[in-house]
Enzyme design. Structure first.
Site: not given
Length: 225
Positions: A55, A82-84
């Protein structure tokens, strides 16, 4: 002030930054997350790093190719991505997308300890001094990635409560089919770790990355209360 670009359309991530005095410019990466997930063979935690890096790099490429007008006077830009993902029984649980997917997720996780991983990628772009000095050009100066993990004890809603939660459609669009800053907060019994990690953006982790790249965190504040 150093402008911040948030490579995410997540309202929670934006709200976290805004509450911390940072007013980010939103540029959505449009990365094909499913394609990355299908080709990835590492751990769930490492997958969140890979997704956040993808990203960040997609947004960096857009800025360096054609800087937005809002950034035209900047000397330095910080990009945050960010990624979760929720991990249960060694498997990633992302956004379920619909009611059926949400029911399937909650059948497995209700009453169980899970791990919520948030991958963070922070990059610094600086104005290029080469070539035509009248042009606005930026180049990547530094990029750092870090992960944070919080253990989450999932509650056990009654069948009627779960159906009511599904009716809100909130769990369709969040990792692990729940979020602690909305309707789903009532169905989380305990957290062990940074609650901001569960919301998708750990400020201590981001500040550490920014500081390690030689920047002063308060310089990112758009307002100093």
């Amino acid at each position: 002030m150093i402008p911040v670009v948030l490579a995410s359309q997540s309202p929670a991530r934006r709200q976290i930054l805004t509450a911390a005095g940072i007013d980010p410019l939103i540029i959505v990466s449009d990365v094909d997350e499913r394609a990355i997930e299908s080709d990835f063979s590492g751990t769930v935690g490492d997958l969140t790093i890979a997704l956040s890096q993808a990203k960040a790099r997609a947004v960096i490429d857009r800025i360096t190719a054609s800087p937005p007008e809002d950034l035209s006077s900047a000397e330095t830009i910080v990009v945050i991505a960010g990624d979760s993902l929720l991990e249960f029984d060694g498997r990633p649980i992302g956004k379920p997308g619909d009611a059926e997917g949400t029911r399937a997720v909650w059948t497995h996780i209700a009453g169980q300890w899970t791990q919520l991983h948030s991958g963070h990628t922070v990059a610094v772009l600086r104005r290029s001094r080469d070539g035509d000095t009248s042009a606005v050009d930026f180049e990547l100066s530094d990029l750092r990635s870090r992960r944070s993990t919080t253990s989450v004890l999932i509650g056990t809603p009654t069948p009627d409560e779960l159906e009511a939660y599904i009716a809100t459609e909130e769990p369709f669009h969040v990792a692990g089919a729940l979020t602690i800053d909305g309707y789903g907060g009532a169905f989380v019994d305990r957290l062990d770790g940074d609650h901001l990690t569960v919301l998708g953006l750990s400020l201590p982790v981001v500040r550490e990355a920014v500081t390690d790249m030689g920047l002063f965190w308060p310089d990112l504040w758009s307002s100093k209360r």
